[in-house]
Write a protein that holds these residues in place. Structure first.
Motif, PDB file in Angstrom:
ATOM      1  N   TYR A   1      -0.754   1.811   2.386  1.00  0.00           N
ATOM      2  CA  TYR A   1      -0.124   2.120   1.106  1.00  0.00           C
ATOM      3  C   TYR A   1       0.900   1.009   0.903  1.00  0.00           C
ATOM      4  O   TYR A   1       2.004   1.053   1.444  1.00  0.00           O
ATOM      5  N   ARG A   2       0.496  -0.005   0.158  1.00  0.00           N
ATOM      6  CA  ARG A   2       1.328  -1.190  -0.031  1.00  0.00           C
ATOM      7  C   ARG A   2       2.361  -0.926  -1.112  1.00  0.00           C
ATOM      8  O   ARG A   2       2.025  -0.548  -2.233  1.00  0.00           O
ATOM      9  N   VAL A   3       3.611  -1.127  -0.762  1.00  0.00           N
ATOM     10  CA  VAL A   3       4.696  -0.907  -1.712  1.00  0.00           C
ATOM     11  C   VAL A   3       4.642  -1.983  -2.790  1.00  0.00           C
ATOM     12  O   VAL A   3       4.495  -3.166  -2.497  1.00  0.00           O
ATOM     13  N   LEU A   4       4.740  -1.542  -4.039  1.00  0.00           N
ATOM     14  CA  LEU A   4       4.714  -2.451  -5.183  1.00  0.00           C
ATOM     15  C   LEU A   4       6.108  -2.588  -5.774  1.00  0.00           C
ATOM     16  O   LEU A   4       6.886  -1.627  -5.788  1.00  0.00           O
ATOM     17  N   SER A   5       6.403  -3.781  -6.253  1.00  0.00           N
ATOM     18  CA  SER A   5       7.704  -3.992  -6.890  1.00  0.00           C
ATOM     19  C   SER A   5       7.688  -3.332  -8.266  1.00  0.00           C
ATOM     20  O   SER A   5       6.691  -3.356  -8.972  1.00  0.00           O
ATOM     21  N   LYS A   6       8.801  -2.719  -8.611  1.00  0.00           N
ATOM     22  CA  LYS A   6       8.935  -2.058  -9.913  1.00  0.00           C
ATOM     23  C   LYS A   6       9.870  -2.881 -10.778  1.00  0.00           C
ATOM     24  O   LYS A   6      11.060  -2.959 -10.497  1.00  0.00           O
TER      25      LYS A   6
ATOM     26  N   HIS B   1       2.750 -11.378  -5.783  1.00  0.00           N
ATOM     27  CA  HIS B   1       4.087 -11.143  -6.337  1.00  0.00           C
ATOM     28  C   HIS B   1       4.402  -9.653  -6.441  1.00  0.00           C
ATOM     29  O   HIS B   1       5.525  -9.242  -6.150  1.00  0.00           O
ATOM     30  N   ASP B   2       3.412  -8.843  -6.847  1.00  0.00           N
ATOM     31  CA  ASP B   2       3.708  -7.425  -7.063  1.00  0.00           C
ATOM     32  C   ASP B   2       3.850  -6.625  -5.770  1.00  0.00           C
ATOM     33  O   ASP B   2       4.226  -5.465  -5.793  1.00  0.00           O
ATOM     34  N   GLU B   3       3.573  -7.242  -4.608  1.00  0.00           N
ATOM     35  CA  GLU B   3       3.772  -6.574  -3.320  1.00  0.00           C
ATOM     36  C   GLU B   3       5.028  -7.074  -2.609  1.00  0.00           C
ATOM     37  O   GLU B   3       5.283  -6.702  -1.470  1.00  0.00           O
ATOM     38  N   CYS B   4       5.805  -7.898  -3.270  1.00  0.00           N
ATOM     39  CA  CYS B   4       7.040  -8.432  -2.689  1.00  0.00           C
ATOM     40  C   CYS B   4       8.233  -7.685  -3.264  1.00  0.00           C
ATOM     41  O   CYS B   4       8.393  -7.594  -4.480  1.00  0.00           O
ATOM     42  N   ILE B   5       9.043  -7.149  -2.377  1.00  0.00           N
ATOM     43  CA  ILE B   5      10.235  -6.409  -2.792  1.00  0.00           C
ATOM     44  C   ILE B   5      11.455  -6.998  -2.079  1.00  0.00           C
ATOM     45  O   ILE B   5      11.321  -7.805  -1.163  1.00  0.00           O
ATOM     46  N   GLU B   6      12.609  -6.569  -2.500  1.00  0.00           N
ATOM     47  CA  GLU B   6      13.826  -7.019  -1.843  1.00  0.00           C
ATOM     48  C   GLU B   6      13.958  -6.355  -0.475  1.00  0.00           C
ATOM     49  O   GLU B   6      13.613  -5.189  -0.306  1.00  0.00           O
ATOM     50  N   LYS B   7      14.467  -7.119   0.472  1.00  0.00           N
ATOM     51  CA  LYS B   7      14.608  -6.632   1.848  1.00  0.00           C
ATOM     52  C   LYS B   7      15.431  -5.347   1.911  1.00  0.00           C
ATOM     53  O   LYS B   7      15.082  -4.420   2.641  1.00  0.00           O
TER      54      LYS B   7
ATOM     55  N   GLU C   1      14.463   6.193   4.846  1.00  0.00           N
ATOM     56  CA  GLU C   1      14.133   7.463   4.204  1.00  0.00           C
ATOM     57  C   GLU C   1      12.855   8.060   4.782  1.00  0.00           C
ATOM     58  O   GLU C   1      12.773   9.264   5.011  1.00  0.00           O
ATOM     59  N   SER C   2      11.860   7.233   5.040  1.00  0.00           N
ATOM     60  CA  SER C   2      10.588   7.758   5.564  1.00  0.00           C
ATOM     61  C   SER C   2      10.767   8.368   6.947  1.00  0.00           C
ATOM     62  O   SER C   2      10.075   9.322   7.290  1.00  0.00           O
ATOM     63  N   ILE C   3      11.689   7.842   7.716  1.00  0.00           N
ATOM     64  CA  ILE C   3      11.943   8.392   9.052  1.00  0.00           C
ATOM     65  C   ILE C   3      12.636   9.745   8.953  1.00  0.00           C
ATOM     66  O   ILE C   3      12.390  10.641   9.746  1.00  0.00           O
ATOM     67  N   LYS C   4      13.481   9.917   7.946  1.00  0.00           N
ATOM     68  CA  LYS C   4      14.189  11.187   7.772  1.00  0.00           C
ATOM     69  C   LYS C   4      13.262  12.303   7.292  1.00  0.00           C
ATOM     70  O   LYS C   4      13.377  13.440   7.713  1.00  0.00           O
ATOM     71  N   CYS C   5      12.353  11.971   6.372  1.00  0.00           N
ATOM     72  CA  CYS C   5      11.551  13.039   5.759  1.00  0.00           C
ATOM     73  C   CYS C   5      10.084  13.006   6.178  1.00  0.00           C
ATOM     74  O   CYS C   5       9.307  13.839   5.718  1.00  0.00           O
ATOM     75  N   TRP C   6       9.680  12.063   7.010  1.00  0.00           N
ATOM     76  CA  TRP C   6       8.324  11.971   7.555  1.00  0.00           C
ATOM     77  C   TRP C   6       7.246  11.764   6.501  1.00  0.00           C
ATOM     78  O   TRP C   6       6.113  12.191   6.653  1.00  0.00           O
TER      79      TRP C   6
ATOM     80  N   ARG D   1       6.109   8.985   2.893  1.00  0.00           N
ATOM     81  CA  ARG D   1       6.436   7.815   2.081  1.00  0.00           C
ATOM     82  C   ARG D   1       7.405   8.221   0.981  1.00  0.00           C
ATOM     83  O   ARG D   1       7.257   9.274   0.375  1.00  0.00           O
ATOM     84  N   PRO D   2       8.387   7.381   0.703  1.00  0.00           N
ATOM     85  CA  PRO D   2       9.332   7.702  -0.378  1.00  0.00           C
ATOM     86  C   PRO D   2       8.616   7.843  -1.723  1.00  0.00           C
ATOM     87  O   PRO D   2       7.762   7.028  -2.074  1.00  0.00           O
ATOM     88  N   THR D   3       8.985   8.858  -2.466  1.00  0.00           N
ATOM     89  CA  THR D   3       8.338   9.124  -3.753  1.00  0.00           C
ATOM     90  C   THR D   3       8.856   8.218  -4.858  1.00  0.00           C
ATOM     91  O   THR D   3       8.236   8.117  -5.908  1.00  0.00           O
ATOM     92  N   TRP D   4       9.990   7.553  -4.649  1.00  0.00           N
ATOM     93  CA  TRP D   4      10.553   6.683  -5.679  1.00  0.00           C
ATOM     94  C   TRP D   4       9.918   5.299  -5.690  1.00  0.00           C
ATOM     95  O   TRP D   4      10.275   4.456  -6.508  1.00  0.00           O
ATOM     96  N   LEU D   5       8.948   5.075  -4.807  1.00  0.00           N
ATOM     97  CA  LEU D   5       8.228   3.802  -4.781  1.00  0.00           C
ATOM     98  C   LEU D   5       6.828   3.981  -5.352  1.00  0.00           C
ATOM     99  O   LEU D   5       6.283   5.084  -5.361  1.00  0.00           O
ATOM    100  N   GLU D   6       6.246   2.880  -5.807  1.00  0.00           N
ATOM    101  CA  GLU D   6       4.851   2.874  -6.244  1.00  0.00           C
ATOM    102  C   GLU D   6       4.039   2.162  -5.182  1.00  0.00           C
ATOM    103  O   GLU D   6       4.543   1.266  -4.490  1.00  0.00           O
ATOM    104  N   TYR D   7       2.751   2.557  -5.053  1.00  0.00           N
ATOM    105  CA  TYR D   7       1.918   2.051  -3.966  1.00  0.00           C
ATOM    106  C   TYR D   7       0.548   1.602  -4.472  1.00  0.00           C
ATOM    107  O   TYR D   7       0.046   2.115  -5.468  1.00  0.00           O
ATOM    108  N   ARG D   8      -0.037   0.687  -3.729  1.00  0.00           N
ATOM    109  CA  ARG D   8      -1.443   0.310  -3.891  1.00  0.00           C
ATOM    110  C   ARG D   8      -2.138   0.771  -2.609  1.00  0.00           C
ATOM    111  O   ARG D   8      -1.769   0.371  -1.509  1.00  0.00           O
ATOM    112  N   TYR D   9      -3.158   1.627  -2.770  1.00  0.00           N
ATOM    113  CA  TYR D   9      -3.880   2.154  -1.618  1.00  0.00           C
ATOM    114  C   TYR D   9      -4.991   1.178  -1.220  1.00  0.00           C
ATOM    115  O   TYR D   9      -5.757   0.723  -2.059  1.00  0.00           O
ATOM    116  N   VAL D  10      -5.052   0.861   0.089  1.00  0.00           N
ATOM    117  CA  VAL D  10      -6.086  -0.019   0.627  1.00  0.00           C
ATOM    118  C   VAL D  10      -6.637   0.648   1.881  1.00  0.00           C
ATOM    119  O   VAL D  10      -5.887   0.955   2.798  1.00  0.00           O
ATOM    120  N   GLU D  11      -7.961   0.866   1.911  1.00  0.00           N
ATOM    121  CA  GLU D  11      -8.555   1.497   3.103  1.00  0.00           C
ATOM    122  C   GLU D  11      -8.629   0.540   4.251  1.00  0.00           C
ATOM    123  O   GLU D  11      -8.744  -0.628   4.126  1.00  0.00           O
TER     124      GLU D  11
END
Length: 143
Positions: A82-87, A111-117, A126-131, A133-143
């Motif tokens: 689930y690749r994080v996309l820049s918004k 470019h659309d898969e590059c985000i700020e560090k 956040e993902s470690i706290k709630c187990w 993926r954060p819902t405030w991010l957008e993703y590209r699914y790749v099998e």
């Protein structure tokens, strides 16, 4: 619970309690490759007999960063990405940075898969706290 981490090809196990401080130290680094998984589920005896690890490691994420740019992938139990996309990011990263964070691909990260560090590390925490993926991010699914 132990987390299995690989940072710049060095592997270690870290407890949940140690992980936040460890991530603080890692985030200071100018460049890095991080893979994070959680362990603890026992493999069936026959898999251990065949030479596999006694415990399974469930993949969580992989992160590469260089300077202020980062490329973050979350994984499911099947190792799908689930690749994080820049918004609407106004930050554009150079080809050199995108090549450094391409997760081993021949071409620089899109470019659309590059985000700020800082965003990437916030998402990791956040993902470690709630187990999940954060819902405030957008993703590209790749099998």
């Amino acid at each position: 619970m132990k987390f299995h981490v690989e940072l710049n090809e060095n592997e270690e196990a870290i407890s949940l309690e140690e992980l936040p401080a460890w991530l603080d130290q890692v985030e200071i680094m100018d460049k890095g490759e991080l893979w994070l998984g959680k362990g603890g589920k026992a493999n069936p005896w026959w898999k251990t007999f065949l030479g596999l690890q006694p415990q399974r490691v469930e993949p969580l994420l992989s992160l590469e960063w260089c300077g202020n740019g980062a490329c973050l992938y979350f994984h499911d139990e099947n190792w799908s990405e689930y690749r994080v996309l820049s918004k609407n990011s106004s930050v554009q990263f150079s080809q050199e940075v995108r090549a450094a964070i391409s997760h081993g691909e021949e071409n620089p990260a899109p470019h659309d898969e590059c985000i700020e560090k800082s965003i990437a590390f916030s998402a990791v925490r956040e993902s470690i706290k709630c187990w999940e993926r954060p819902t405030w991010l957008e993703y590209r699914y790749v099998e």
